[in-house]
Design a protein around this motif. Sequence first.
Motif: not given
Length: 189
Positions: A14-25, A154-160, A92-97
């Motif tokens: 399930n996609p909701f099981s993915a762990t974020p690389v950062d979290e804040a408030t 964090a994703f490898d690409s915008h497609k991911d 939010l997300y960013f591209i690793k590269g």
Amino acid sequence: MVTREQLQAAIAANPFSATPVDEATFSVKYLTDSLFAMNLDAEREFAQSGDINKAFSHMIPEFQRSNDKWTPERQTCFVENTLAGLRPTITLYFIKGDVPAGRLPTHLYCLDGQQRTTSLIKFVSNELSLFGGMYFNDIKKLISRSLVQYQVFAFDSHKDACRFYIDINRGITHSEADILKAEKFLTEA
């Protein structure tokens, strides 16, 4: 009978099981300072033009649905609930590269929460009246419980990132037309 391993495998898929690389408030009072600091283009745009909506547009990836899904009444209700203690999450997300080793990402994009963020932006821009006539400038010194959480992936690409976006929204909050727009991005990008 279902085994623990079967359940764990189903949850892991399930996609909701993915762990974020950062979290804040952060507080709604500091929405622009907090949010735009995560995208240099948005921060630069806001510094130059002062236009919050134009600045936020730098954080919206091509595959996102349009920003007109919530009525003004729904936006008002959401912000009122946030001020009352609801803690919404923006993803939010960013591209690793795009991030040099040992550095923090400088271009985060809104993966999920565009309607929520836009509602908050309208409020801090004094475009949205709450509780029958209260605007941000009238109550900003009194706001204390208005916290917004964010998660960063964090994703490898915008497609991911787009595939993840489709997985977390299909059949839940987005229309089939919204999903088709994202799928079109996958085939054309």
